[in-house]
Design an enzyme around this catalytic site. Structure first.
Site, PDB file in Angstrom:
ATOM      1  CG  HIS A 134      -2.379   0.421   1.088  1.00 27.13           C
ATOM      2  ND1 HIS A 134      -2.767   0.552  -0.181  1.00 27.13           N
ATOM      3  CD2 HIS A 134      -3.364   0.645   1.778  1.00 27.13           C
ATOM      4  CE1 HIS A 134      -4.175   0.683  -0.335  1.00 27.13           C
ATOM      5  NE2 HIS A 134      -4.488   1.113   1.118  1.00 27.13           N
ATOM      6  CG  ASP A 175      -1.720   0.806  -3.432  1.00 28.10           C
ATOM      7  OD1 ASP A 175      -1.829   2.031  -2.775  1.00 28.10           O
ATOM      8  OD2 ASP A 175      -2.733  -0.018  -3.098  1.00 28.10           O
ATOM      9  CG  ASN A 184      -9.048   5.656   6.347  1.00 27.57           C
ATOM     10  OD1 ASN A 184      -8.005   6.246   6.855  1.00 27.57           O
ATOM     11  ND2 ASN A 184      -9.975   5.133   6.882  1.00 27.57           N
ATOM     12  CG  ASN A 242     -10.904   2.694   1.338  1.00 32.39           C
ATOM     13  OD1 ASN A 242     -11.821   2.798   0.790  1.00 32.39           O
ATOM     14  ND2 ASN A 242     -10.485   1.825   2.366  1.00 32.39           N
TER      15      ASN A 242
END
Length: 189
Positions: free
Chosen positions: A20, A93, A68, A114
């Protein structure tokens, strides 16, 4: 400020090597090559720097909120430097691309990401550039969270690093307004 480049990821040592954080990896690599020192800017809640590339004045932003909640730091830095959303490049990513693949994309949906979802909300638009770095997909939607928060294999990490290098090589062309040529070069690999 001509452009704002934002790399998405999660802050903290426990996330540093996770898939991520591919956006962080790319922007950190770019900053190192440019000789720019990323420093914590509490007013924007991001690691930030300014630099030049191909005659363009660039702002660099690594949000220090979780993925997020990436939108507010990027929006705050963009507002400070008066950079419109159309001159923001978000590096992130991408599950839908295999490791080693990189794609430049203008606008579009968040695809369940997100970080992009929060950026869309904070910026009030989807109309910004994205540099999508492939990390592959675990094969089932229930495995996605564990997968993106896990470290890639040595082979996948090497492939992602090569995609980052190829992406950074076309960045000057992209920043000069030749996005079609940059996309053609990057997408042909």
């Amino acid at each position: 400020m001509d452009w704002l480049l934002a790399g998405l990821g999660n802050p903290g040592a426990e996330y540093a090597r996770t898939r991520h954080n591919a956006g962080f990896w790319a922007l950190q690599t770019f900053a190192e090559k440019a000789g720019a020192s990323l420093r914590l800017e509490s007013r924007w809640h991001c690691l930030a720097a300014t630099t030049q590339n191909s005659g363009q004045q660039l702002g660099l932003c690594l949000p220090q909120d979780f993925m997020n909640r990436s939108g507010a730091p990027v929006q705050a830095m963009a507002a400070f430097y008066k950079v419109p959303a159309a001159r923001i490049l978000v590096i992130h990513d991408e599950l839908d691309l295999p490791p080693g693949t990189a794609r430049l994309k203008w606008s579009g949906g968040h695809g369940g990401h997100n970080g992009l979802r929060d950026l869309d909300r904070a910026l009030g638009t989807r109309d910004y550039w994205r540099l999508r770095l492939g990390i592959g997909h675990p094969g089932h939607k229930d495995a996605v969270i564990h997968y993106v928060l896990g470290a890639p294999s040595t082979m996948d990490k090497s492939a992602i690093d090569l995609a980052i290098d190829r992406s950074l090589a076309v960045l000057p062309e992209f920043l000069d307004g030749r996005s079609d040529a940059a996309q053609k070069t990057l997408h042909s690999d």
